[in-house]
Scaffold this motif. Structure first.
Motif, mmCIF file in Angstrom:
data_model
loop_
_atom_site.group_PDB
_atom_site.id
_atom_site.type_symbol
_atom_site.label_atom_id
_atom_site.label_comp_id
_atom_site.label_asym_id
_atom_site.label_seq_id
_atom_site.Cartn_x
_atom_site.Cartn_y
_atom_site.Cartn_z
ATOM 1 N N VAL A 54 0.841 -1.193 0.000
ATOM 2 C CA VAL A 54 0.000 0.000 0.000
ATOM 3 C C VAL A 54 0.880 1.248 0.000
ATOM 4 O O VAL A 54 1.800 1.371 0.824
ATOM 5 C CB VAL A 54 -0.932 0.027 1.230
ATOM 6 N N PHE A 97 0.651 5.469 0.201
ATOM 7 C CA PHE A 97 -0.121 6.675 0.474
ATOM 8 C C PHE A 97 0.659 7.855 -0.083
ATOM 9 O O PHE A 97 1.806 8.090 0.302
ATOM 10 C CB PHE A 97 -0.354 6.838 1.970
ATOM 11 N N VAL A 124 -3.642 4.803 -1.656
ATOM 12 C CA VAL A 124 -4.489 5.745 -0.932
ATOM 13 C C VAL A 124 -4.162 7.128 -1.471
ATOM 14 O O VAL A 124 -3.049 7.635 -1.279
ATOM 15 C CB VAL A 124 -4.276 5.699 0.582
ATOM 16 N N HIS A 146 -4.748 11.272 -1.886
ATOM 17 C CA HIS A 146 -5.054 12.386 -0.984
ATOM 18 C C HIS A 146 -5.235 13.670 -1.781
ATOM 19 O O HIS A 146 -4.537 13.906 -2.775
ATOM 20 C CB HIS A 146 -3.929 12.607 0.034
ATOM 21 N N ARG A 177 -8.296 4.033 -2.464
ATOM 22 C CA ARG A 177 -9.150 4.799 -1.574
ATOM 23 C C ARG A 177 -8.731 6.267 -1.668
ATOM 24 O O ARG A 177 -7.649 6.585 -2.143
ATOM 25 C CB ARG A 177 -9.010 4.336 -0.123
ATOM 26 N N VAL A 223 -8.572 9.973 0.667
ATOM 27 C CA VAL A 223 -8.743 10.752 1.886
ATOM 28 C C VAL A 223 -8.612 12.226 1.528
ATOM 29 O O VAL A 223 -7.836 12.605 0.650
ATOM 30 C CB VAL A 223 -7.724 10.362 2.978
ATOM 31 N N GLN A 265 -7.405 7.100 9.058
ATOM 32 C CA GLN A 265 -8.179 6.842 7.840
ATOM 33 C C GLN A 265 -7.340 6.065 6.825
ATOM 34 O O GLN A 265 -7.837 5.143 6.167
ATOM 35 C CB GLN A 265 -8.648 8.160 7.228
ATOM 36 N N VAL A 266 -6.091 6.460 6.695
ATOM 37 C CA VAL A 266 -5.212 5.770 5.753
ATOM 38 C C VAL A 266 -5.013 4.323 6.173
ATOM 39 O O VAL A 266 -5.098 3.395 5.352
ATOM 40 C CB VAL A 266 -3.856 6.504 5.638
ATOM 41 N N ALA A 309 -7.919 2.045 5.475
ATOM 42 C CA ALA A 309 -8.224 1.772 4.066
ATOM 43 C C ALA A 309 -7.878 0.336 3.689
ATOM 44 O O ALA A 309 -8.702 -0.385 3.107
ATOM 45 C CB ALA A 309 -7.475 2.761 3.172
#
Length: 247
Positions: A5, A7, A31, A33, A57, A59, A75-76, A79
């Protein structure tokens, strides 16, 4: 085994979006943003999930609001239940000529370029240690060669370079920390004259702009380079080695 994953902050547009696309194509779950660019981020999110179901996802957060970064980190983590790569890409960039610098300029430029990366690194350090992950900070060639009328921005990026090297020591051996320093990849969102563009290109041995995927490739390399930490990879077509170039 679940997919790794990544982010990526500020990933709705430009280099952040290119990085997200590159890593998604390489099999990472992403993820995304954004803060203001919600429509662009949602379009990219839909694209990723059409290509591979439940692989992305989104955020939405103001990274300069330090008091909310803990909630963002939760939140991350919720996910996909893990994080392997933190890319601190989000950045404010604009001129601050001396005589007109304000506290708001300082808080915005240092908030997005230094403060948020530091506190996100702190929030994610335990999870990244578990996954033996990596933090990749988006620095700038102007951390070493300050850009005229951009004192606060150049200072912030210089601080980010120091932070990168310091955290590489502190978080070793389980978390690697590196940076990528782009040169002229995309023209800034502020309008440049053709003369200004010509001047920039004349300073680059490669004689052309780079492409966002040039940065994404460097980031992907750092995701997998298990024995590289505390390093800044410069991706600028050779501009930084031309000692006589003017900014």
């Amino acid at each position: 085994m679940s997919a790794k994953v990544a982010f990526i902050t500020g990933s709705a547009k430009r280099i952040g979006a290119a990085t997200a696309s590159h890593l998604h194509n390489a099999g990472f779950n992403i993820v995304l943003h954004c803060h203001h660019s919600v429509e662009d981020a949602e379009a990219l999110l839909a694209t990723f999930n059409r290509k591979r179901e439940n692989s992305a996802r989104l955020v939405i957060a103001n990274l300069c609001a330090t008091e909310t970064l803990g909630q963002l980190a939760e939140q991350v983590m919720n996910a996909f239940g893990r994080i392997d790569v933190l890319v601190n890409n989000a950045s404010s960039f604009y001129p601050t000529p001396i005589g007109g610098i304000t506290l708001d300029n300082w808080q915005d430029l240092f908030g997005s370029n230094v403060q948020a990366p530091l506190f996100l690194a702190q929030h994610f350090a335990p999870a990244l240690s578990t996954s033996r992950g990596v933090i990749i900070n988006m620095v700038d060639i102007h951390a070493d060669r300050p850009l005229k009328h951009h004192t606060v921005y150049s200072m912030a990026k210089a601080a980010l370079v120091t932070m990168t090297k310091s955290l590489a020591i502190e978080l070793a051996p389980n978390v690697r920390v590196n940076g990528v320093a782009p040169g002229a990849i995309l023209w800034p969102e502020q309008v440049l004259s053709e003369q200004d563009k010509h001047q920039v290109l004349s300073q680059i041995p490669a004689k052309s702009l780079g492409q966002p995927d040039d940065i994404a490739q460097a980031i992907h390399y750092l995701c997998e380079a298990r024995y590289v930490t505390g390093q800044i990879i410069t991706v600028d077509g050779g501009r930084s080695v031309v000692s006589s170039h003017k900014v």
